[in-house]
Design a protein around this motif. Structure first.
Motif, PDB file in Angstrom:
ATOM      1  N   ASP A   8       0.811  -1.228   0.000  1.00 13.78           N
ATOM      2  CA  ASP A   8       0.000   0.000   0.000  1.00 13.78           C
ATOM      3  C   ASP A   8       0.846   1.279   0.000  1.00 13.78           C
ATOM      4  OD1 ASP A   8      -2.989  -0.972   0.318  1.00 13.78           O
ATOM      5  OD2 ASP A   8      -1.711  -2.284   1.522  1.00 13.78           O
ATOM      6  N   HIS A  10       0.771   3.486  -2.613  1.00 14.29           N
ATOM      7  CA  HIS A  10      -0.181   4.504  -3.086  1.00 14.29           C
ATOM      8  C   HIS A  10       0.477   5.781  -3.624  1.00 14.29           C
ATOM      9  CE1 HIS A  10      -3.888   2.430  -2.241  1.00 14.29           C
ATOM     10  NE2 HIS A  10      -3.451   2.080  -1.058  1.00 14.29           N
ATOM     11  N   ASP A  36      -1.232  -2.336  -4.345  1.00 13.52           N
ATOM     12  CA  ASP A  36      -1.613  -0.929  -4.206  1.00 13.52           C
ATOM     13  C   ASP A  36      -0.372  -0.025  -4.266  1.00 13.52           C
ATOM     14  OD1 ASP A  36      -4.298  -1.344  -4.282  1.00 13.52           O
ATOM     15  OD2 ASP A  36      -4.731  -0.604  -2.270  1.00 13.52           O
ATOM     16  N   HIS A  63      -6.435  -0.858  -6.074  1.00  8.28           N
ATOM     17  CA  HIS A  63      -6.162   0.419  -6.753  1.00  8.28           C
ATOM     18  C   HIS A  63      -5.345   0.195  -8.033  1.00  8.28           C
ATOM     19  CE1 HIS A  63      -7.629   3.450  -3.741  1.00  8.28           C
ATOM     20  NE2 HIS A  63      -7.704   2.326  -3.060  1.00  8.28           N
ATOM     21  N   HIS A 115      -2.952  -9.440  -1.605  1.00  5.54           N
ATOM     22  CA  HIS A 115      -3.260  -8.073  -1.181  1.00  5.54           C
ATOM     23  C   HIS A 115      -4.373  -8.031  -0.126  1.00  5.54           C
ATOM     24  CE1 HIS A 115      -3.476  -3.752  -1.259  1.00  5.54           C
ATOM     25  NE2 HIS A 115      -4.766  -3.798  -1.501  1.00  5.54           N
ATOM     26  N   HIS A 149      -3.956  -4.093   2.386  1.00  6.69           N
ATOM     27  CA  HIS A 149      -5.323  -3.678   2.060  1.00  6.69           C
ATOM     28  C   HIS A 149      -6.028  -2.811   3.108  1.00  6.69           C
ATOM     29  CE1 HIS A 149      -8.851  -3.730  -0.409  1.00  6.69           C
ATOM     30  NE2 HIS A 149      -9.545  -4.604   0.277  1.00  6.69           N
ATOM     31  N   HIS A 151      -4.512  -1.229   5.597  1.00  4.88           N
ATOM     32  CA  HIS A 151      -3.566  -0.191   6.016  1.00  4.88           C
ATOM     33  C   HIS A 151      -3.359  -0.175   7.534  1.00  4.88           C
ATOM     34  CE1 HIS A 151      -4.103   2.447   2.128  1.00  4.88           C
ATOM     35  NE2 HIS A 151      -4.273   1.170   1.879  1.00  4.88           N
TER      36      HIS A 151
END
Ligand code: ZN
Length: 242
Positions: A8, A10, A36, A63, A115, A149, A151
């Motif tokens: 994650d 991002h 992600d 994402h 994930h 996933h 976080h």
């Protein structure tokens, strides 16, 4: 084997660079990205290039799927959708290639990695209860399943006697007879009220798992998002870790 697991990111380059710095003292045998890579922050392409360079295995997140047009963003909240619209239009050809070649699921003799959850990786379920976790243990055979996933970094243990526990400490010696679902937390957008980037080091020989937290230039990441006109909700949450 010494493993590093990251998740994650991002598009948060400031957080990823700080984690790379922190990782520079570790010489992993194998590094996994749990997905992600993109969405929310300002540097999806730069982050994807680093992940490709550093990771032996790259998994897909929801994402990443959305950025490839493989997942309808109707289920995203309005802020996530806006960030995804920007990400979708700014993805480089190289990043598209990296995301397209990512896997939904990985396993070796030490662990499974996915994930969201190993039962239906492509449904992007959120693992949010102990009862839900008990069922998930049926879907992998190794000692550990690493996930991202949500976080939120956490270890969920299942003892040989069937007892379950939630463990929030950062350094853990694993019980030889227990099995675990381990969420490594998020590098680019932590949501456990601790804004520091989160990643995981697993030593399968020593039987230890460490969740490491790393300070990074949050304001630098926020400034870039501001300049791009990203939703203020997404900008503020980085500092608050939520
Ligand atoms: Zn995520």
């Amino acid at each position: 084997m010494l493993y590093i697991l990251i998740s994650d990111i991002h598009g948060n380059l400031e957080a990823l660079n700080a984690v790379l710095d922190d990782m520079s003292n570790v010489a992993p045998d194998f590094t996994v990205c749990l997905g992600d890579i993109v969405g929310y922050c300002a540097n999806p392409n730069e982050c994807a290039a680093i992940v490709k360079d550093k990771c032996d295995v790259i998994l897909s997140g929801n994402h990443d799927y959305a950025a490839l047009g493989l997942l309808d963003t109707a289920g995203f909240n309005i802020h996530a959708k806006k960030a995804m619209d920007w990400t979708y239009s700014n993805l480089s050809k190289e990043t598209t290639g990296i995301l397209k070649s990512a896997l939904l699921f990985f396993e070796n003799s030490d662990f499974t990695a996915v994930h969201a959850t190993p039962d239906f990786p492509e449904k992007w379920h959120y693992l949010s209860s102990l009862k839900g976790a008990r069922d998930i243990f049926e879907y992998f055979s190794q000692k550990i399943c690493f996930v991202g996933h949500t976080h939120i970094p956490v270890l969920i243990s299942l003892s040989s006697g069937g007892e379950m526990d939630i463990i929030h400490s950062n350094v853990n010696k694993l019980d030889s007879k227990s099995r675990y679902i381990i969420n490594t937390g998020s590098i680019g957008q932590p949501r456990d009220k601790d804004p520091r980037a989160s990643y995981c080091i697993y030593d399968s020989d020593a039987g230890t798992v460490e969740i490491r937290r790393v300070e990074y230039d949050v304001m630098g990441a926020q400034k870039k998002m501001e300049d791009l006109g990203m939703p203020s909700f997404l900008i503020k949450r980085l500092k608050e870790g939520r």
